[in-house]
Design a protein around this motif. Structure first.
Motif, PDB file in Angstrom:
ATOM      1  N   HIS A  64     -45.826 -49.882 -28.230  1.00 18.23           N
ATOM      2  CA  HIS A  64     -46.708 -49.620 -29.357  1.00 18.23           C
ATOM      3  C   HIS A  64     -46.100 -48.435 -30.108  1.00 18.23           C
ATOM      4  O   HIS A  64     -46.290 -47.277 -29.726  1.00 18.23           O
ATOM      5  CB  HIS A  64     -48.123 -49.295 -28.868  1.00 18.23           C
ATOM      6  N   GLU A  65     -45.374 -48.721 -31.170  1.00 23.99           N
ATOM      7  CA  GLU A  65     -44.607 -47.669 -31.848  1.00 23.99           C
ATOM      8  C   GLU A  65     -45.505 -46.555 -32.374  1.00 23.99           C
ATOM      9  O   GLU A  65     -45.137 -45.376 -32.334  1.00 23.99           O
ATOM     10  CB  GLU A  65     -43.802 -48.279 -32.990  1.00 23.99           C
ATOM     11  N   SER A  66     -46.687 -46.906 -32.863  1.00 24.18           N
ATOM     12  CA  SER A  66     -47.556 -45.893 -33.477  1.00 24.18           C
ATOM     13  C   SER A  66     -48.110 -44.906 -32.456  1.00 24.18           C
ATOM     14  O   SER A  66     -48.547 -43.812 -32.817  1.00 24.18           O
ATOM     15  CB  SER A  66     -48.718 -46.578 -34.211  1.00 24.18           C
ATOM     16  N   SER A  67     -48.099 -45.276 -31.171  1.00 27.04           N
ATOM     17  CA  SER A  67     -48.654 -44.388 -30.152  1.00 27.04           C
ATOM     18  C   SER A  67     -47.730 -43.219 -29.834  1.00 27.04           C
ATOM     19  O   SER A  67     -48.160 -42.204 -29.275  1.00 27.04           O
ATOM     20  CB  SER A  67     -48.920 -45.166 -28.859  1.00 27.04           C
ATOM     21  N   GLY A  68     -46.454 -43.379 -30.156  1.00 22.40           N
ATOM     22  CA  GLY A  68     -45.481 -42.345 -29.835  1.00 22.40           C
ATOM     23  C   GLY A  68     -45.048 -42.350 -28.384  1.00 22.40           C
ATOM     24  O   GLY A  68     -44.240 -41.518 -27.971  1.00 22.40           O
ATOM     25  N   GLU A  69     -45.590 -43.267 -27.586  1.00 26.28           N
ATOM     26  CA  GLU A  69     -45.239 -43.348 -26.175  1.00 26.28           C
ATOM     27  C   GLU A  69     -44.033 -44.260 -25.971  1.00 26.28           C
ATOM     28  O   GLU A  69     -43.758 -45.151 -26.775  1.00 26.28           O
ATOM     29  CB  GLU A  69     -46.421 -43.888 -25.368  1.00 26.28           C
ATOM     30  N   ALA A  70     -43.318 -44.024 -24.889  1.00 21.99           N
ATOM     31  CA  ALA A  70     -42.169 -44.862 -24.572  1.00 21.99           C
ATOM     32  C   ALA A  70     -42.629 -46.265 -24.185  1.00 21.99           C
ATOM     33  O   ALA A  70     -43.754 -46.463 -23.709  1.00 21.99           O
ATOM     34  CB  ALA A  70     -41.375 -44.241 -23.427  1.00 21.99           C
ATOM     35  N   ALA A  71     -41.743 -47.235 -24.380  1.00 21.15           N
ATOM     36  CA  ALA A  71     -42.027 -48.603 -23.946  1.00 21.15           C
ATOM     37  C   ALA A  71     -42.161 -48.628 -22.424  1.00 21.15           C
ATOM     38  O   ALA A  71     -41.572 -47.796 -21.714  1.00 21.15           O
ATOM     39  CB  ALA A  71     -40.907 -49.528 -24.403  1.00 21.15           C
ATOM     40  N   PHE A  72     -42.923 -49.579 -21.920  1.00 15.79           N
ATOM     41  CA  PHE A  72     -43.137 -49.654 -20.477  1.00 15.79           C
ATOM     42  C   PHE A  72     -43.461 -51.083 -20.074  1.00 15.79           C
ATOM     43  O   PHE A  72     -43.707 -51.958 -20.921  1.00 15.79           O
ATOM     44  CB  PHE A  72     -44.265 -48.711 -20.046  1.00 15.79           C
ATOM     45  N   ALA A  73     -43.449 -51.320 -18.758  1.00 18.66           N
ATOM     46  CA  ALA A  73     -43.813 -52.627 -18.202  1.00 18.66           C
ATOM     47  C   ALA A  73     -44.898 -52.408 -17.164  1.00 18.66           C
ATOM     48  O   ALA A  73     -44.818 -51.484 -16.352  1.00 18.66           O
ATOM     49  CB  ALA A  73     -42.606 -53.306 -17.572  1.00 18.66           C
ATOM     50  N   GLU A  74     -45.915 -53.265 -17.178  1.00 18.21           N
ATOM     51  CA  GLU A  74     -46.986 -53.147 -16.215  1.00 18.21           C
ATOM     52  C   GLU A  74     -47.381 -54.518 -15.674  1.00 18.21           C
ATOM     53  O   GLU A  74     -47.173 -55.552 -16.331  1.00 18.21           O
ATOM     54  CB  GLU A  74     -48.211 -52.463 -16.828  1.00 18.21           C
ATOM     55  N   VAL A  75     -47.903 -54.506 -14.470  1.00 23.47           N
ATOM     56  CA  VAL A  75     -48.498 -55.698 -13.886  1.00 23.47           C
ATOM     57  C   VAL A  75     -49.989 -55.633 -14.171  1.00 23.47           C
ATOM     58  O   VAL A  75     -50.659 -54.654 -13.804  1.00 23.47           O
ATOM     59  CB  VAL A  75     -48.246 -55.780 -12.372  1.00 23.47           C
ATOM     60  N   ALA A  76     -50.493 -56.643 -14.856  1.00 21.01           N
ATOM     61  CA  ALA A  76     -51.915 -56.715 -15.184  1.00 21.01           C
ATOM     62  C   ALA A  76     -52.551 -57.737 -14.257  1.00 21.01           C
ATOM     63  O   ALA A  76     -52.291 -58.939 -14.369  1.00 21.01           O
ATOM     64  CB  ALA A  76     -52.110 -57.117 -16.641  1.00 21.01           C
ATOM     65  N   GLY A  77     -53.354 -57.252 -13.311  1.00 24.53           N
ATOM     66  CA  GLY A  77     -54.085 -58.160 -12.448  1.00 24.53           C
ATOM     67  C   GLY A  77     -55.133 -58.922 -13.239  1.00 24.53           C
ATOM     68  O   GLY A  77     -55.375 -58.642 -14.419  1.00 24.53           O
ATOM     69  N   ILE A  78     -55.765 -59.876 -12.606  1.00 25.69           N
ATOM     70  CA  ILE A  78     -56.771 -60.681 -13.300  1.00 25.69           C
ATOM     71  C   ILE A  78     -57.871 -59.770 -13.837  1.00 25.69           C
ATOM     72  O   ILE A  78     -58.440 -58.955 -13.115  1.00 25.69           O
ATOM     73  CB  ILE A  78     -57.374 -61.730 -12.355  1.00 25.69           C
ATOM     74  N   GLY A  79     -58.150 -59.907 -15.119  1.00 20.05           N
ATOM     75  CA  GLY A  79     -59.209 -59.112 -15.735  1.00 20.05           C
ATOM     76  C   GLY A  79     -60.562 -59.753 -15.511  1.00 20.05           C
ATOM     77  O   GLY A  79     -60.754 -60.933 -15.791  1.00 20.05           O
ATOM     78  N   LEU A  80     -61.489 -58.984 -15.017  1.00 13.88           N
ATOM     79  CA  LEU A  80     -62.823 -59.509 -14.740  1.00 13.88           C
ATOM     80  C   LEU A  80     -63.735 -59.441 -15.962  1.00 13.88           C
ATOM     81  O   LEU A  80     -64.735 -60.151 -16.025  1.00 13.88           O
ATOM     82  CB  LEU A  80     -63.460 -58.733 -13.583  1.00 13.88           C
ATOM     83  N   GLU A  81     -63.388 -58.593 -16.910  1.00 15.03           N
ATOM     84  CA  GLU A  81     -64.209 -58.411 -18.104  1.00 15.03           C
ATOM     85  C   GLU A  81     -63.425 -58.862 -19.340  1.00 15.03           C
ATOM     86  O   GLU A  81     -62.223 -59.104 -19.283  1.00 15.03           O
ATOM     87  CB  GLU A  81     -64.597 -56.931 -18.257  1.00 15.03           C
ATOM     88  N   LEU A  82     -64.133 -58.949 -20.453  1.00 13.92           N
ATOM     89  CA  LEU A  82     -63.485 -59.247 -21.723  1.00 13.92           C
ATOM     90  C   LEU A  82     -62.421 -58.190 -21.990  1.00 13.92           C
ATOM     91  O   LEU A  82     -62.686 -56.990 -21.906  1.00 13.92           O
ATOM     92  CB  LEU A  82     -64.526 -59.249 -22.847  1.00 13.92           C
ATOM     93  N   PHE A  83     -61.189 -58.633 -22.305  1.00 10.94           N
ATOM     94  CA  PHE A  83     -60.101 -57.697 -22.569  1.00 10.94           C
ATOM     95  C   PHE A  83     -60.040 -57.431 -24.070  1.00 10.94           C
ATOM     96  O   PHE A  83     -59.887 -58.354 -24.878  1.00 10.94           O
ATOM     97  CB  PHE A  83     -58.770 -58.263 -22.088  1.00 10.94           C
ATOM     98  N   THR A  84     -60.160 -56.172 -24.426  1.00 10.32           N
ATOM     99  CA  THR A  84     -60.134 -55.755 -25.829  1.00 10.32           C
ATOM    100  C   THR A  84     -58.939 -54.851 -26.056  1.00 10.32           C
ATOM    101  O   THR A  84     -58.734 -53.887 -25.320  1.00 10.32           O
ATOM    102  CB  THR A  84     -61.433 -55.016 -26.188  1.00 10.32           C
ATOM    103  N   GLN A  85     -58.138 -55.162 -27.073  1.00  7.39           N
ATOM    104  CA  GLN A  85     -56.925 -54.392 -27.348  1.00  7.39           C
ATOM    105  C   GLN A  85     -56.872 -54.034 -28.828  1.00  7.39           C
ATOM    106  O   GLN A  85     -56.915 -54.915 -29.691  1.00  7.39           O
ATOM    107  CB  GLN A  85     -55.684 -55.212 -26.986  1.00  7.39           C
TER     108      GLN A  85
END
Length: 268
Positions: free
Chosen positions: A67-88
């Motif tokens: 996310h370039e606007s965040s100023g944070e470095a790129a990363f990789a994550e494991v996203a387990g099954i989401g139990l709730e509505l995912f909002t991004q």
């Protein structure tokens, strides 16, 4: 195994999402298609922030993102099954290159722990997977084919071992997804010659959630897809089609999952 799906199940207001981002699905290398459903790629360049909503599938995802606007470095994550509505919330410019594993398909890549350990959690990929995630190789190339090739190379380097129990779990979830008559956990257990307890253990270890949750989640996906494709959908008839005792039960499940009643679709 089948090619990437073309439906939009799980995406709330898919047309609106696709008007804001460039979304596509790509097939993995042949040697990965037993465990991996598809890769999904998103790029965006937005003049104004946009918030997406997704009802998660019973799948683990490996997500490379910047996310370039965040100023944070790129990363990789494991996203387990989401139990709730995912909002991004998306803003500025950014890119996602992700792996959607088949339900039950992630365990061979991280065989040391039950998949239920990741449910409802998002952790850095290097905390879970044995080979460091090649973030730059996946996200930096301008050519999409190069990004897909980098995902293929990384997953193949993890060298997942064949696992008959993972294959069984994947087949069971696929049966739930495609067989509308499969509406109860005890029915699924009997059909597969398993005790209800054995079925629960198999799902916890390999899928990450219980079979009842999977059955209900696929019902909500179907209801959402039908409602968004047909604004005049007959909810009482749909409830009967999905095995609900009445419309009120479907409306309650839908509202608790989506965060809004069926009547509010399109008004977010």
């Amino acid at each position: 195994m089948s090619a990437p799906r073309r439906d939009t199940r799980g995406i709330v207001d898919a047309r609106e999402l696709f008007s804001h981002v460039h979304f596509r699905r790509r097939e993995p290398a042949p040697g990965l298609r037993t465990q991996v459903a598809f890769y999904w790629l998103i790029d965006w360049d937005l003049p104004e922030p946009y918030t997406s909503h997704v009802v998660p599938h019973p799948s683990v995802n490996l997500v490379f993102q910047h996310h370039e606007s965040s100023g944070e470095a790129a990363f990789a994550e494991v996203a387990g099954i989401g139990l709730e509505l995912f909002t991004q919330k998306l803003e500025g410019r950014g890119r996602v290159c992700a792996v959607k594993f088949r339900p039950g398909g992630f365990r061979p890549f991280a065989p040391g722990r039950p998949v239920s350990e990741w449910t409802g959690r998002r952790l850095l990929a290097n905390e879970i997977l044995a080979v460091p995630a090649p973030v730059a190789a996946v996200l930096d190339p301008a050519q999409e084919d190069a990004r897909v090739a980098a995902l293929d190379a990384y997953l193949l380097a993890l060298a997942p071992e064949p696992d008959p129990q993972a294959e069984r779990a994947m087949a069971l979830v696929e049966r739930v997804r495609t067989d509308r008559t499969m509406r109860r956990v005890d029915e699924l257990a009997r059909a597969e010659g398993l005790s209800a307890r054995s079925l629960q253990r198999l799902f916890a270890t390999y899928v990450g959630v219980g079979p009842k949750w999977v059955i209900l989640r696929y019902r909500i996906h179907e209801a959402l897809e039908r409602a968004e494709s047909d604004p005049e959908v007959d909810w009482a008839e749909l409830a009967a089609d999905l095995g609900y005792s009445d419309q009120a039960h479907l409306t309650r499940d839908f509202t608790s999952t989506i965060g809004a009643p069926p009547s509010a679709l399109g008004t977010r």
